[in-house]
Design an enzyme around this catalytic site. Structure first.
Site, PDB file in Angstrom:
ATOM      1  N   HIS A  74      32.291  13.580  40.310  1.00 12.85           N
ATOM      2  CA  HIS A  74      33.395  12.529  40.416  1.00 12.85           C
ATOM      3  C   HIS A  74      33.761  11.610  41.700  1.00 12.85           C
ATOM      4  O   HIS A  74      33.928  12.196  42.515  1.00 12.85           O
ATOM      5  CB  HIS A  74      34.647  13.201  40.011  1.00 12.85           C
ATOM      6  CG  HIS A  74      34.704  13.756  38.680  1.00 12.85           C
ATOM      7  ND1 HIS A  74      36.065  14.189  37.959  1.00 12.85           N
ATOM      8  CD2 HIS A  74      33.943  13.682  37.380  1.00 12.85           C
ATOM      9  CE1 HIS A  74      35.630  14.337  36.733  1.00 12.85           C
ATOM     10  NE2 HIS A  74      34.477  14.174  36.577  1.00 12.85           N
ATOM     11  N   TYR A 202      46.084  12.428  38.037  1.00 11.59           N
ATOM     12  CA  TYR A 202      47.226  13.448  38.503  1.00 11.59           C
ATOM     13  C   TYR A 202      48.429  12.231  38.178  1.00 11.59           C
ATOM     14  O   TYR A 202      48.370  11.061  38.696  1.00 11.59           O
ATOM     15  CB  TYR A 202      47.248  13.443  40.035  1.00 11.59           C
ATOM     16  CG  TYR A 202      46.058  14.288  40.597  1.00 11.59           C
ATOM     17  CD1 TYR A 202      44.809  14.294  40.535  1.00 11.59           C
ATOM     18  CD2 TYR A 202      46.616  15.823  40.858  1.00 11.59           C
ATOM     19  CE1 TYR A 202      43.986  15.120  41.007  1.00 11.59           C
ATOM     20  CE2 TYR A 202      45.712  16.782  41.407  1.00 11.59           C
ATOM     21  CZ  TYR A 202      44.226  16.621  41.298  1.00 11.59           C
ATOM     22  OH  TYR A 202      43.347  17.453  41.786  1.00 11.59           O
ATOM     23  N   PRO A 294      47.690  24.733  43.644  1.00  9.42           N
ATOM     24  CA  PRO A 294      46.645  24.226  43.165  1.00  9.42           C
ATOM     25  C   PRO A 294      46.467  22.839  43.315  1.00  9.42           C
ATOM     26  O   PRO A 294      45.326  22.059  42.933  1.00  9.42           O
ATOM     27  CB  PRO A 294      46.496  24.722  41.775  1.00  9.42           C
ATOM     28  CG  PRO A 294      47.730  25.105  41.440  1.00  9.42           C
ATOM     29  CD  PRO A 294      48.689  25.492  42.766  1.00  9.42           C
TER      30      PRO A 294
HETATM   31  P1  RFL Z   1      39.818  35.910  43.265  1.00  6.71           P
HETATM   32  O1  RFL Z   1      39.097  35.026  42.671  1.00  6.71           O
HETATM   33  O2  RFL Z   1      41.132  36.379  43.164  1.00  6.71           O
HETATM   34  O3  RFL Z   1      38.795  37.436  43.413  1.00  6.71           O
HETATM   35  C1  RFL Z   1      39.126  38.490  43.866  1.00  6.71           C
HETATM   36  C2  RFL Z   1      38.497  39.698  43.438  1.00  6.71           C
HETATM   37  O4  RFL Z   1      38.651  40.842  43.881  1.00  6.71           O
HETATM   38  C3  RFL Z   1      39.346  41.760  42.799  1.00  6.71           C
HETATM   39  N1  RFL Z   1      40.048  42.905  43.256  1.00  6.71           N
HETATM   40  C4  RFL Z   1      39.752  44.138  43.625  1.00  6.71           C
HETATM   41  N2  RFL Z   1      38.275  44.526  43.556  1.00  6.71           N
HETATM   42  C5  RFL Z   1      38.336  46.036  43.980  1.00  6.71           C
HETATM   43  N3  RFL Z   1      39.645  46.556  44.566  1.00  6.71           N
HETATM   44  C6  RFL Z   1      40.934  46.107  44.656  1.00  6.71           C
HETATM   45  N4  RFL Z   1      41.769  46.591  44.936  1.00  6.71           N
HETATM   46  C7  RFL Z   1      40.776  44.622  43.979  1.00  6.71           C
HETATM   47  N5  RFL Z   1      41.777  43.848  44.007  1.00  6.71           N
HETATM   48  C8  RFL Z   1      41.371  42.692  43.526  1.00  6.71           C
HETATM   49  C9  RFL Z   1      39.652  41.194  41.671  1.00  6.71           C
HETATM   50  O5  RFL Z   1      39.503  41.748  40.374  1.00  6.71           O
HETATM   51  C10 RFL Z   1      38.750  39.704  41.850  1.00  6.71           C
HETATM   52  O6  RFL Z   1      37.512  39.810  40.991  1.00  6.71           O
HETATM   53  O7  RFL Z   1      39.687  35.466  44.806  1.00  6.71           O
HETATM   54  P2  RFL Z   1      38.491  34.682  45.672  1.00  6.71           P
HETATM   55  O8  RFL Z   1      37.000  35.179  45.333  1.00  6.71           O
HETATM   56  O9  RFL Z   1      38.919  34.584  47.240  1.00  6.71           O
HETATM   57  O10 RFL Z   1      38.381  33.307  45.035  1.00  6.71           O
HETATM   58  C11 RFL Z   1      39.551  32.547  45.330  1.00  6.71           C
HETATM   59  C12 RFL Z   1      39.539  31.564  43.986  1.00  6.71           C
HETATM   60  O11 RFL Z   1      39.782  32.221  42.789  1.00  6.71           O
HETATM   61  C13 RFL Z   1      41.254  30.601  44.178  1.00  6.71           C
HETATM   62  O12 RFL Z   1      41.423  30.293  45.262  1.00  6.71           O
HETATM   63  C14 RFL Z   1      41.041  29.697  42.981  1.00  6.71           C
HETATM   64  O13 RFL Z   1      40.961  29.976  41.910  1.00  6.71           O
HETATM   65  C15 RFL Z   1      42.133  28.520  43.404  1.00  6.71           C
HETATM   66  N6  RFL Z   1      42.283  27.516  42.170  1.00  6.71           N
HETATM   67  C16 RFL Z   1      41.701  26.416  42.505  1.00  6.71           C
HETATM   68  N7  RFL Z   1      40.899  26.250  43.683  1.00  6.71           N
HETATM   69  C17 RFL Z   1      39.938  25.071  43.963  1.00  6.71           C
HETATM   70  O14 RFL Z   1      39.415  25.184  45.005  1.00  6.71           O
HETATM   71  N8  RFL Z   1      39.940  24.222  43.164  1.00  6.71           N
HETATM   72  C18 RFL Z   1      40.744  24.142  41.935  1.00  6.71           C
HETATM   73  O15 RFL Z   1      40.555  23.075  41.122  1.00  6.71           O
HETATM   74  C19 RFL Z   1      41.577  25.104  41.642  1.00  6.71           C
HETATM   75  N9  RFL Z   1      42.354  25.189  40.410  1.00  6.71           N
HETATM   76  C20 RFL Z   1      43.162  27.654  41.034  1.00  6.71           C
HETATM   77  C21 RFL Z   1      43.151  26.226  40.398  1.00  6.71           C
HETATM   78  C22 RFL Z   1      43.773  28.616  40.903  1.00  6.71           C
HETATM   79  C23 RFL Z   1      44.458  28.600  39.617  1.00  6.71           C
HETATM   80  N10 RFL Z   1      45.323  30.083  39.504  1.00  6.71           N
HETATM   81  C24 RFL Z   1      45.175  30.469  38.167  1.00  6.71           C
HETATM   82  C25 RFL Z   1      45.826  30.570  40.454  1.00  6.71           C
HETATM   83  C26 RFL Z   1      43.783  26.362  39.122  1.00  6.71           C
HETATM   84  C27 RFL Z   1      44.358  27.347  38.913  1.00  6.71           C
HETATM   85  C28 RFL Z   1      45.396  27.573  37.579  1.00  6.71           C
HETATM   86  C1  PHB Z   2      41.363  22.374  37.207  1.00  2.00           C
HETATM   87  O1  PHB Z   2      40.333  21.753  36.740  1.00  2.00           O
HETATM   88  O2  PHB Z   2      41.592  23.747  37.039  1.00  2.00           O
HETATM   89  C2  PHB Z   2      41.874  21.644  38.358  1.00  2.00           C
HETATM   90  C3  PHB Z   2      41.640  20.406  38.860  1.00  2.00           C
HETATM   91  C4  PHB Z   2      42.525  19.835  40.032  1.00  2.00           C
HETATM   92  C5  PHB Z   2      43.319  20.764  40.498  1.00  2.00           C
HETATM   93  C6  PHB Z   2      43.706  21.758  39.953  1.00  2.00           C
HETATM   94  C7  PHB Z   2      43.110  22.337  38.925  1.00  2.00           C
HETATM   95  O3  PHB Z   2      44.132  19.921  41.741  1.00  2.00           O
END
Ligand code: RFL
Ligand code: PHB
Length: 391
Positions: A74, A202, A294
């Protein structure tokens, strides 16, 4: 039984798997310990926008083949104010782009890579506890298949997300924590239909923020600003689709395709930084150390940049025996983390409705967005941050 490895990684999310595989390719061995089962981890629908640096980290993990084939490039985003859409041209402004590829797919690719390399990932490891962190032999204890198990390592990488066990293992008086909780949340949906535009939209609207994103050309991922305690039962699919259409300026639904929902969820919004990213031989990376709202798509990308700095420091230690890079890790990672925090906070406040009693704030944020869309200088700053600051 006590297992022995160089790096014990807690968490098989993107941070943990990426770290383990990047280290593996540099000759450093690790064992990953994860609380959930593999299918659960790989089905967790979250991020979808990858910076160039994150794609490069996937290459360094040897797991970028499908991402390079299926990821969507993109070159910009669209921003709608009260229904009027404008494009921010990243490629034209800063000569860079982002890649749309689901976190689910990234986790699957890393999991497959790890399985193929024969390296150990212990899923369904319960009650993980950390010991002897301030010695040269830190240990992890946990329960698996009903039996107690232990890993002794040179280092522990805390990649276990915001609710994990690693950050709470640091003595409370040593923790430096900064936090902001926002008075709104995102209602997110996924559906198998084409997104309304080729790029993300957005939208700032009197009725609240909306985002039209995607996972592929045939799978849409959309979000609506909602209350943190929103009752999802009050949101039928029809209500959600018509609300998105209004907020992006498509009230007749000419652009917005609809389909049955395959997911509906509520995500709270928080900014959080634990500046104590190291305690003895424990190093935190990803959501374990910081959370962003996010709106700037930064969470997963920050996990990848932490892994860049941490893997470099660990590899340098094994090559030269020097601790200098390990000592420098928190400051290096945090410099980038705080810039992404600022950007995520700015995008969030500028694009959301501040809520009742905040009419002045809303006027300021709307004026700011108006200014950004009219100013090539301001758009360049937005573009530079969105595509990702250099490592
Ligand atoms: P995670 O993905 O939470 O993984 C952590 C892992 O640790 C496990 N765990 C344990 N394991 C052993 N013992 C324990 N006591 C434990 N406690 C937990 C968990 O089961 C899990 O498997 O953290 P990590 O690896 O640091 O990754 C971070 C990302 O997942 C997070 O920052 C992103 O998803 C945030 N996010 C977005 N980030 C972007 O860069 N671009 C995006 O477009 C974006 N969109 C989003 C998002 C997060 C969202 N939510 C649901 C919070 C959109 C949403 C809706
Ligand atoms: C997504 O596709 O989940 C997404 C994209 C852009 C954002 C946050 C989430 O800023």
């Amino acid at each position: 039984m006590t297992r022995r490895t160089q790096v014990a990684v807690v968490g098989a999310g993107p941070a943990g798997l990426l770290l383990a595989e990047v280290l593996q390719r540099q000759g450093v061995e690790s064992i990953v310990v994860e609380r959930r089962d593999r299918a659960y981890v790989e089905a967790r629908i979250r991020a979808g926008v990858l910076e160039t640096g994150t794609v490069e980290m996937m290459r360094r993990a040897g797991a970028a083949e499908r991402l390079e084939r299926e990821g969507l490039t993109h070159d910009g985003i669209e921003i709608a104010i009260d229904g009027h859409r404008r494009r921010v041209d990243f490629r034209g402004l800063v000569g860079a782009s982002v890649t749309v590829y689901g976190q689910t797919e990234m986790t699957k690719d890393l999991g497959n890579r790890r399985a193929a390399s024969g390296a150990e990932t212990l899923y369904e490891a319960l009650d993980v506890s950390l010991h002897d962190l301030e010695t040269k032999r830190p240990r992890l204890q946990f329960v698996r298949d009903g039996r107690e198990d232990e890993i002794e390592a040179d280092f522990i990488a805390g990649c276990d997300g915001f609710h994990g066990a690693c950050r709470p293992s640091i003595p409370a008086e040593r923790l430096g924590v900064y936090e902001r909780v926002y008075p709104f949340a995102w209602l997110g949906i996924m559906a198998d239909c084409p997104p309304p535009a080729d790029e993300l939209i957005y939208a700032r609207h009197q009725r609240g923020f909306a985002l039209c994103s995607m996972r592929s050309r045939s799978r849409a991922r959309h979000y609506l600003q909602a209350a943190p305690d929103e009752d999802l039962d009050q949101w039928s699919a029809d209500r959600i689709w018509s609300e998105i259409a209004i907020r992006i300026g498509d009230p007749q639904g000419r652009l917005l395709k609809t389909a049955p929902l395959i997911e509906k969820s509520l995500t709270p919004m928080r900014s959080f930084v634990c500046e104590t990213m190291r305690h003895g031989r424990l190093f935190l990376a990803g959501d374990a150390a910081h959370i962003v709202p996010p709106t700037g798509a930064k969470g997963l990308n920050l996990a990848a940049s932490d892994v860049h700095y941490l893997s470099q420091a660990i590899v340098a230690f094994y090559r030269s025996g020097s601790q200098a890079e390990l000592d420098a890790y928190p400051a290096r990672a945090l410099a980038r983390v705080w810039k992404a925090q600022r950007f995520s906070w700015w995008m969030t406040t500028m694009l959301h409705n501040a809520g009742p009693g905040e009419a002045f704030q809303d006027k300021i944020h709307r004026a700011e967005l108006d200014y950004v869309l009219g100013s090539p200088a301001a758009q360049t700053s937005l573009a530079e941050n969105y595509v990702g600051l250099p490592y």
